[in-house]
Structure formats: C-alpha cells, structure tokens
Write an enzyme that holds these catalytic residues in place. Structure first.
Site, PDB file in Angstrom:
ATOM      1  N   ARG A 107      28.961  20.537 -28.235  1.00 41.70           N
ATOM      2  CA  ARG A 107      29.163  21.962 -28.541  1.00 41.70           C
ATOM      3  C   ARG A 107      28.572  22.302 -29.899  1.00 41.70           C
ATOM      4  O   ARG A 107      29.278  22.621 -30.844  1.00 41.70           O
ATOM      5  CB  ARG A 107      30.632  22.294 -28.393  1.00 41.70           C
ATOM      6  CG  ARG A 107      30.935  22.359 -26.906  1.00 41.70           C
ATOM      7  CD  ARG A 107      32.295  22.624 -26.545  1.00 41.70           C
ATOM      8  NE  ARG A 107      32.326  23.463 -25.346  1.00 41.70           N
ATOM      9  CZ  ARG A 107      33.423  23.868 -24.761  1.00 41.70           C
ATOM     10  NH1 ARG A 107      34.585  23.528 -25.238  1.00 41.70           N
ATOM     11  NH2 ARG A 107      33.362  24.605 -23.689  1.00 41.70           N
ATOM     12  N   GLN A 163      24.101  25.777 -27.060  1.00 48.71           N
ATOM     13  CA  GLN A 163      24.925  26.844 -26.472  1.00 48.71           C
ATOM     14  C   GLN A 163      24.388  27.348 -25.135  1.00 48.71           C
ATOM     15  O   GLN A 163      25.154  27.606 -24.220  1.00 48.71           O
ATOM     16  CB  GLN A 163      25.065  28.013 -27.451  1.00 48.71           C
ATOM     17  CG  GLN A 163      26.210  27.781 -28.424  1.00 48.71           C
ATOM     18  CD  GLN A 163      26.392  28.919 -29.411  1.00 48.71           C
ATOM     19  OE1 GLN A 163      25.673  29.900 -29.385  1.00 48.71           O
ATOM     20  NE2 GLN A 163      27.357  28.767 -30.290  1.00 48.71           N
ATOM     21  N   ASP A 181      25.541  25.158 -22.281  1.00 48.28           N
ATOM     22  CA  ASP A 181      26.962  24.815 -22.256  1.00 48.28           C
ATOM     23  C   ASP A 181      27.621  25.354 -20.981  1.00 48.28           C
ATOM     24  O   ASP A 181      28.189  26.442 -20.955  1.00 48.28           O
ATOM     25  CB  ASP A 181      27.630  25.388 -23.514  1.00 48.28           C
ATOM     26  CG  ASP A 181      29.068  24.949 -23.670  1.00 48.28           C
ATOM     27  OD1 ASP A 181      29.616  24.355 -22.714  1.00 48.28           O
ATOM     28  OD2 ASP A 181      29.657  25.203 -24.731  1.00 48.28           O
ATOM     29  N   SER A 212      31.381  26.109 -21.019  1.00 49.79           N
ATOM     30  CA  SER A 212      31.731  27.434 -21.534  1.00 49.79           C
ATOM     31  C   SER A 212      31.415  28.537 -20.528  1.00 49.79           C
ATOM     32  O   SER A 212      32.220  29.442 -20.332  1.00 49.79           O
ATOM     33  CB  SER A 212      30.987  27.723 -22.841  1.00 49.79           C
ATOM     34  OG  SER A 212      31.550  26.978 -23.877  1.00 49.79           O
ATOM     35  N   TYR A 226      38.487  21.167 -31.254  1.00 49.28           N
ATOM     36  CA  TYR A 226      39.465  21.036 -30.180  1.00 49.28           C
ATOM     37  C   TYR A 226      40.867  20.897 -30.775  1.00 49.28           C
ATOM     38  O   TYR A 226      41.036  20.695 -31.974  1.00 49.28           O
ATOM     39  CB  TYR A 226      39.163  19.808 -29.305  1.00 49.28           C
ATOM     40  CG  TYR A 226      37.946  19.999 -28.441  1.00 49.28           C
ATOM     41  CD1 TYR A 226      38.014  20.744 -27.272  1.00 49.28           C
ATOM     42  CD2 TYR A 226      36.715  19.453 -28.799  1.00 49.28           C
ATOM     43  CE1 TYR A 226      36.895  20.933 -26.479  1.00 49.28           C
ATOM     44  CE2 TYR A 226      35.592  19.636 -28.016  1.00 49.28           C
ATOM     45  CZ  TYR A 226      35.690  20.380 -26.848  1.00 49.28           C
ATOM     46  OH  TYR A 226      34.581  20.571 -26.060  1.00 49.28           O
TER      47      TYR A 226
HETATM   48  P1  NAD Z   1      39.892  23.650 -24.074  1.00 46.50           P
HETATM   49  O1  NAD Z   1      39.576  24.092 -22.675  1.00 46.50           O
HETATM   50  O2  NAD Z   1      39.829  22.213 -24.436  1.00 46.50           O
HETATM   51  O3  NAD Z   1      41.378  24.192 -24.452  1.00 46.50           O
HETATM   52  C1  NAD Z   1      41.732  25.550 -24.271  1.00 46.50           C
HETATM   53  C2  NAD Z   1      42.558  26.013 -25.457  1.00 46.50           C
HETATM   54  O4  NAD Z   1      43.876  25.453 -25.385  1.00 46.50           O
HETATM   55  C3  NAD Z   1      42.005  25.617 -26.820  1.00 46.50           C
HETATM   56  O5  NAD Z   1      41.748  26.802 -27.557  1.00 46.50           O
HETATM   57  C4  NAD Z   1      43.135  24.790 -27.432  1.00 46.50           C
HETATM   58  O6  NAD Z   1      43.253  24.970 -28.841  1.00 46.50           O
HETATM   59  C5  NAD Z   1      44.350  25.334 -26.703  1.00 46.50           C
HETATM   60  N1  NAD Z   1      45.563  24.493 -26.759  1.00 46.50           N
HETATM   61  C6  NAD Z   1      45.684  23.141 -26.676  1.00 46.50           C
HETATM   62  N2  NAD Z   1      46.975  22.783 -26.769  1.00 46.50           N
HETATM   63  C7  NAD Z   1      47.697  23.922 -26.914  1.00 46.50           C
HETATM   64  C8  NAD Z   1      49.077  24.195 -27.062  1.00 46.50           C
HETATM   65  N3  NAD Z   1      49.979  23.221 -27.089  1.00 46.50           N
HETATM   66  N4  NAD Z   1      49.472  25.489 -27.190  1.00 46.50           N
HETATM   67  C9  NAD Z   1      48.547  26.495 -27.180  1.00 46.50           C
HETATM   68  N5  NAD Z   1      47.223  26.297 -27.037  1.00 46.50           N
HETATM   69  C10 NAD Z   1      46.791  25.018 -26.909  1.00 46.50           C
HETATM   70  O7  NAD Z   1      39.043  24.466 -25.129  1.00 46.50           O
HETATM   71  P2  NAD Z   1      37.644  25.204 -24.995  1.00 46.50           P
HETATM   72  O8  NAD Z   1      37.865  26.564 -24.458  1.00 46.50           O
HETATM   73  O9  NAD Z   1      36.696  24.325 -24.275  1.00 46.50           O
HETATM   74  O10 NAD Z   1      37.224  25.349 -26.526  1.00 46.50           O
HETATM   75  C11 NAD Z   1      37.592  24.396 -27.508  1.00 46.50           C
HETATM   76  C12 NAD Z   1      36.924  24.681 -28.830  1.00 46.50           C
HETATM   77  O11 NAD Z   1      35.527  24.540 -28.744  1.00 46.50           O
HETATM   78  C13 NAD Z   1      37.160  26.072 -29.369  1.00 46.50           C
HETATM   79  O12 NAD Z   1      37.312  25.953 -30.766  1.00 46.50           O
HETATM   80  C14 NAD Z   1      35.897  26.789 -29.075  1.00 46.50           C
HETATM   81  O13 NAD Z   1      35.668  27.888 -29.932  1.00 46.50           O
HETATM   82  C15 NAD Z   1      34.918  25.679 -29.322  1.00 46.50           C
HETATM   83  N6  NAD Z   1      33.634  25.896 -28.648  1.00 46.50           N
HETATM   84  C16 NAD Z   1      32.494  25.790 -29.414  1.00 46.50           C
HETATM   85  C17 NAD Z   1      31.264  26.008 -28.801  1.00 46.50           C
HETATM   86  C18 NAD Z   1      30.007  25.887 -29.616  1.00 46.50           C
HETATM   87  O14 NAD Z   1      30.066  25.804 -30.812  1.00 46.50           O
HETATM   88  N7  NAD Z   1      28.856  25.847 -28.985  1.00 46.50           N
HETATM   89  C19 NAD Z   1      31.174  26.307 -27.452  1.00 46.50           C
HETATM   90  C20 NAD Z   1      32.351  26.397 -26.715  1.00 46.50           C
HETATM   91  C21 NAD Z   1      33.580  26.178 -27.328  1.00 46.50           C
END
Ligand code: NAD
Length: 390
Positions: free
Chosen positions: A134, A139, A142, A145, A238
């Site tokens: 990520r 991006q 991805d 996403s 994460y």
């Molecule tokens: P994910 O599917 O792994 O998790 C979904 C969400 O659940 C996350 O926001 C996590 O913090 C939350 N979570 C975990 N335990 C929890 C709890 N006990 N209570 C409440 N919430 C909880 O996450 P994702 O959607 O794949 O994204 C993870 C991270 O990656 C984020 O910070 C996102 O912004 C980042 N991201 C970055 C890029 C990039 O830079 N290219 C692309 C996609 C996502």
C-alpha cells in the site's frame, strides 16, 4: 497505460481472461474498455465465452474491443502467456497451465495451499493482488482497496434495503420524519465508502475506528467520529490488537452507540487474524427491533457474535446479515475497477519496449510474487507449507 503503443510491441503476448467458476462470483477480471487498450497496445486478448455475463459485459462487446472469444478452458489457456482471474485458481485450472505461464489475481495464498503447491510444482508464476504493497505508486493496482470500496457501498445499500425506516429526514404533509442513524464500525477503505454512501442517503452517520487517524477522514465525510482514549495504529497504517483493558472500554462505548443505531455496518479487520468481536449478543439485545446489522467481516469470523457467514438471521427483532463477496453485488463497476487495477499491474510486467520482464525486482512485483520458478516466494505461505519440517 504505460504499456507499449503499437501492434508491433507487446509482441506475442497472449492474455487470457478466465470465466470465474466460484458460485456467486459475478465479477470478471477484464472489461471491454480495458481489453481495447490492451489490444491496441499489441497484446492478443482471449476471453473465455460468457466470462463477462455475470457483470453484464456480453461477449460481443469484448469481441468489438478486439478480444477473441474462446469456448472452453483448454483452448483459452493453450499458448496463453498471462492469465487473469478474480478468484484464486482451482487446482484443475492450474493443472492446465504450462511452465512459465503467469497468472494474476486474488490468490488467498495461505488459504489455498493445494493450488499454491501445484503452481510451484508446475513452475507457474503467480502474482497475488492482495499482496500489492500500500504505497503511493501502487495505488492504481490496489485491488483490495477497489473491491473494498465496492463492498462498502454495497453494504450501505443492503442495510438501507432491509431497514424499515427512511434514511433521510422528510418533511411531508403527514408530518416530519426523523432521519435514521447509521453506525459504521471500522473506518478503513470499506468503512469510509459505507459512511459516504449512508450520508448521501441522508442518514445521520456515526463511525468508530481504533486508529485515531481515521477520525479526520470520518469527519471530512460529514460523519461524527466516536472518540475513545485509544490509538491502536500499528505498522503500515493497519490496526493492532487491543489489550484486554482497552477491549472493555471499547465494548462500553461501542455498545451504547450500537443500541441507538438503526443500521450498523461493521468492517473491522486485523490482517492475518480473526475479526475482532465488537457487538456481543448482549449488545444485540439492547438494539431496537427492526434495526439491521451488516457484518462485512462475516467471512473472517464476524464483528458481531451472532453473525452467521453467508446467512441472514433475526435475533431480538434485529436483522443480522453476514454477506459473502459483497463486491460481486456491484459486479459491473467492481469488475471495471479490478480490470483497471490489472491493466496498471500489467504496465509493470511489460516494459516500454514491449518485452515481458522475468526479473521481478520492482518492489511491487517482488512483494506480490507468490510463486515463481518452482519456489513459493511468499514467506508466510511457504512457512505453512513447510510446517513441521526442520
Ligand atoms: P482493514 O480492512 O484491514 O480494516 C478495516 C478497518 O478496521 C481499519 O480501519 C482498522 O483500523 C479497523 N479496526 C480494526 N480493529 C478494530 C476495532 N477493534 N475497532 C474498530 N475498528 C477496528 O483496513 P483497510 O481498509 O484495508 O485499510 C487499512 C489501512 O491502510 C488504512 O489506514 C488505510 O487508510 C490504509 N490504506 C492505504 C493505502 C495506500 O496508501 N495506498 C491504500 C489503502 C488503504
């Protein structure tokens, strides 16, 4: 795309688009818009007959975009250089791939060991899209996403469709209707899309995430962020697992918010672990009859104790949905986004000179290289396969 322009380049590279076989999978790994760009760049593209049917991309549109429609797997895969798929390949399909074939798609590496072993033994090269790092440069590729975006949207629509209330505030001749309250637990990619969708439908939206950084994004969408004195942001953006004390605090706050919501959409996940339980059976009993829970984490154990993966159950008058493969419900656009992710990925594999690289040193390629040249390159998968061996 930065792939070669002109039919003389990308010479001899044959791309095969599989018809997905997993029940309920409506998506397809390429769409006519992308196929047209690929054929213009000099690739030969073959599409398995009916591959786009579930996503409403008929064969004739693929043919008009320059693809050859092929009936049956054997003909499709015979001579294919690169195979594109959405779901991990079944062992029977891997059995048809010859040494050196490149296959790209979601691979579910640690959950699909039989196919991984077979790909290793047949010296197939497999790239797992769930391993795309990520980083900013990646991006456009991805797929986690893009598909989470589709899933978050579908979850909000599903919740609204099962809610016995209007979501927006209405001022009518029959009086004023108060807006519904939608609570989103987990404000990652899917959660943010669910928030945006519920806001557009006019609901009052609240959201919670253990990562404090998510608060800014939640507020920017016009939703209220529920604050807890915890910041559980770990490496790579994460979430980390909470301590037992933190879990108690979280439960109290979440339980109160869940009890006042009409729709709860849960998306909380921790990579490589069971989904955290955020809604206990006691909390469900506190909810109003007619309330709806859409549990996006159903396939990894569920964020609600009462979720049954793939089922809809009713407890205390609350509808609890554990949908599987939500992105497939918006297959048209989910496929379009996925196909663009793959197009972008292909631009890393094929250089500007039209030559297919076999040196996977680029950070993105190296990160998602699952199997190559008879070796499982993804350490966690290899560790599982070698489990027990010294
Ligand atoms: P994910 O599917 O792994 O998790 C979904 C969400 O659940 C996350 O926001 C996590 O913090 C939350 N979570 C975990 N335990 C929890 C709890 N006990 N209570 C409440 N919430 C909880 O996450 P994702 O959607 O794949 O994204 C993870 C991270 O990656 C984020 O910070 C996102 O912004 C980042 N991201 C970055 C890029 C990039 O830079 N290219 C692309 C996609 C996502």
């Amino acid at each position: 795309m930065s792939t070669p322009t002109g039919a003389s380049r990308a010479n001899g590279i044959v791309i095969a688009v599989l018809r997905e076989q997993v029940p309920g999978e409506q998506r397809v790994s390429s769409v006519p818009e992308v196929v047209q760009k690929l054929t213009k760049s000099g690739f030969e593209v073959r599409v398995e007959q009916g591959a786009g049917e579930g996503a409403f991309y008929p064969d004739d549109l693929f043919a008009a975009a320059g693809a050859k429609i092929v009936r049956g797997r054997a003909g499709l895969l015979d001579g294919a250089t690169i195979v594109l798929c959405v779901q991990p390949p079944a062992p029977v399909d891997v059995g048809m791939l010859v040494e050196g074939t490149i296959i790209i798609g979601f691979m579910n590496p640690t959950g699909n060991l039989q196919a991984v072993t077979l790909m290793r033994d047949r010296k197939v090269t497999a790239f797992a899209l769930e391993l795309v790092p990520r980083i900013t440069r990646a991006q456009g590729m991805d797929a986690l996403s893009s598909q989470a975006t589709a899933g978050g949207y579908a979850a909000a629509i599903l919740g609204a469709g099962h809610c016995p209330k209007f979501l927006p505030m209405l001022t009518t001749a029959a009086g004023t209707i108060r807006p519904a309250t939608v609570l989103i637990l987990g404000a990652g990619v899917a959660g943010l899309m669910a928030i945006a969708t519920a806001k557009r439908l006019g609901a009052l939206v609240e959201a919670y995430d253990v990562r404090r950084a998510a608060g800014e994004q939640v507020r920017s969408l016009g939703a209220k962020f529920l604050e807890l004195e915890i910041n559980a942001e770990a490496a790579g953006g994460y979430a980390r697992e909470l301590t037992p004390e933190e879990k108690v605090k979280e439960q109290e706050m979440v339980s109160a918010a869940v009890a006042r919501a009409d729709i709860v959409i849960t998306t909380a996940a921790i990579p490589g672990r069971r989904a955290p339980v955020l809604i206990t059976r006691e909390t469900v009993a506190r909810m109003r009859p007619g309330a709806v829970i859409v549990d996006l984490a159903a396939e990894t154990g569920g964020n609600c104790e009462l979720t049954r993966s793939g089922q809809t159950v009713t407890e205390h008058g609350v509808t609890i949905m554990g949908p599987q493969n939500l992105p497939a419900r918006v297959a048209f656009h989910a496929s379009q986004m996925y196909a663009r992710n793959l197009q972008s990925f292909l631009s890393l594999l094929v250089g500007k000179d039209g030559a297919l690289t076999r040196e996977f040193t680029d950070e993105i390629l190296a990160s998602c290289l699952l199997v190559h040249d008879g070796v499982v390159r993804h350490k966690p998968t290899d560790d599982l396969l070698c489990g027990g061996k010294p």
